[in-house]
Design an enzyme around this catalytic site. Structure first.
Site, PDB file in Angstrom:
ATOM      1  N   SER A 145      74.244  42.266  69.327  1.00  0.00           N
ATOM      2  CA  SER A 145      74.174  42.337  70.783  1.00  0.00           C
ATOM      3  C   SER A 145      73.323  43.531  71.215  1.00  0.00           C
ATOM      4  CB  SER A 145      75.587  42.478  71.353  1.00  0.00           C
ATOM      5  OG  SER A 145      75.591  42.396  72.758  1.00  0.00           O
ATOM      6  N   PRO A 146      72.626  43.426  72.338  1.00  0.00           N
ATOM      7  CA  PRO A 146      71.891  44.593  72.844  1.00  0.00           C
ATOM      8  C   PRO A 146      72.844  45.752  73.127  1.00  0.00           C
ATOM      9  CG  PRO A 146      71.197  42.592  73.978  1.00  0.00           C
ATOM     10  CD  PRO A 146      72.414  42.238  73.184  1.00  0.00           C
ATOM     11  N   ALA A 190      68.543  47.050  76.136  1.00  0.00           N
ATOM     12  CA  ALA A 190      67.828  46.713  77.363  1.00  0.00           C
ATOM     13  C   ALA A 190      66.553  47.542  77.434  1.00  0.00           C
ATOM     14  CB  ALA A 190      68.713  46.990  78.577  1.00  0.00           C
ATOM     15  N   TYR A 239      72.888  44.690  86.890  1.00  0.00           N
ATOM     16  CA  TYR A 239      71.510  45.131  86.986  1.00  0.00           C
ATOM     17  C   TYR A 239      70.750  44.203  87.935  1.00  0.00           C
ATOM     18  CZ  TYR A 239      73.049  48.190  83.277  1.00  0.00           C
ATOM     19  OH  TYR A 239      73.752  49.115  82.563  1.00  0.00           O
ATOM     20  N   ARG A 291      70.945  36.519  79.531  1.00  0.00           N
ATOM     21  CA  ARG A 291      72.314  37.045  79.567  1.00  0.00           C
ATOM     22  C   ARG A 291      72.808  37.004  81.011  1.00  0.00           C
ATOM     23  NH1 ARG A 291      75.033  42.197  76.473  1.00  0.00           N
ATOM     24  NH2 ARG A 291      75.370  40.544  74.940  1.00  0.00           N
TER      25      ARG A 291
END
Length: 355
Positions: A22-23, A57, A180, A228
């Protein structure tokens, strides 16, 4: 036969297993450049057997960074620095993915070990730009994007996606979650705009769909693109799982291949029922109702738990984060526990017997 260690084909890629990285933001860049820390951080997961290694990210513009120390992909110097990392990942027989991001109103904030709140301009910060001027919690209010500026964002994401490909990345993920920028637009809790990018569902999701279209057009048909989503805001009057199913269908029509299914992040203190695999039902709902592949993420820690998620049809892959920070070789350990074959680096093969 372990389902977790079955290959998964998406467009021109066939990933060797479904245990993916996962990021995870590292807050360790200068001017958006990845460095030796990123090589070590991501490289250990490739050597540890993950089928796909996702970057943190990575901002598509300087003002899109979460913190001044965030990684970026808004210029060619950054792309060149990333290539060293993708080359190492590929040498381990693993694919590399880049998450493209813009933090919107949650930009210019302190990295976790430096405290919290907005970084002022005199300390290297900048004024954030967002969907509107509603602040996130105690952060400084953002300047609202003009309609003309919003219309430029899809091109900025597309240009960043092209740089990611030139840097050697095999997969691009669009970060539309966690409060975001794009999440700020599609959630009614953070979008009070009255132009074509606000108002009803169609207006609030317009930016997400325009970015998806631009990136797919830029990359062509062969390369996988993920998105995502925060599948729910966990707040009354906010974005819901039903909204996510509807958006996932529209993203599918525009060439998105997989929904990386997370949640929350758009309000400071949502009521989230946190527990093992708490977001898996959201991934399953999108996969079932929108008929699109999904990845599950969030408190997935045990091999048997991950195996059940895939075997039950709840998701097509699992994204691992903290479990990998604790054990970068989690996929190799999981393969042993599940009786599956896994690729070991030649340098580590002497440990394969687990005796």
């Amino acid at each position: 036969m372990s389902r977790l260690f079955e290959p998964l084909s998406i467009r021109d890629l066939t990933v060797s297993n479904r245990a993916w990285v996962s990021p995870m933001c590292q807050y360790s860049s200068t001017d958006g450049l990845p460095n030796d820390w990123h090589l070590m951080h991501l490289g250990q997961f490739a050597a540890g057997g993950a089928g796909l290694v996702m970057t943190e990210a990575s901002a598509v513009t300087p003002e899109g960074r979460i913190s001044p120390q965030d990684a970026g992909i808004w210029n060619d110097e950054q792309a060149a620095a990333w290539r060293r990392i993708t080359t190492f990942i590929h040498h381990q027989g693993t694919y590399a993915g880049m998450q493209l991001a813009h933090a919107g109103r949650k930009a210019s904030t302190r990295r976790p070990w430096d405290g919290s709140g907005t970084v002022p301009e005199e300390e290297g910060g900048w004024r954030a730009v967002g969907a509107d001027d509603q602040p996130f919690g105690e952060y400084a209010p953002a300047r609202p994007f003009s309609e003309a500026e919003v219309a430029q964002l899809p091109g900025q994401f597309a240009a960043a996606a092209r740089r990611a490909v030139n840097a050697g990345f095999d997969v691009v993920e669009l970060h539309f979650a966690h409060g975001y920028l794009v999440h700020q637009f599609y959630s009614p809790l953070s979008n009070s705009r009255t132009d074509r990018y606000g108002g009803d569902f169609e207006g609030r999701t317009r930016l997400a769909l325009e970015i998806a279209e631009a990136v797919r057009e830029e990359l062509g048909e062969g390369r996988p693109i993920f998105a995502r989503l925060s599948a729910t805001d966990w707040e009354d009057g906010g974005w819901t799982i039903e909204d996510s199913v509807r958006l996932a269908r529209l993203l599918d029509e525009r060439g998105i291949d997989l929904i990386d299914t997370s949640s929350g992040g758009n309000t400071p203190a949502p009521n989230i029922p946190i527990g093992p695999g708490y977001q898996v039902p959201l991934a399953e709902r999108i996969r079932t109702d929108a008929k699109i592949a999904t990845g599950a993420v969030g408190m997935i820690t045990d091999p048997e738990q991950a195996e059940e998620i895939i075997a039950s049809g709840a998701a097509d892959a699992v994204f691992l984060a903290r479990a990998l920070l604790r054990d970068p070789h989690w996929p190799l350990r999981a393969a042993n526990a599940l009786g599956a074959d896994a690729r070991w680096a030649d340098q580590y093969a002497r440990a394969k017997s687990w005796r």
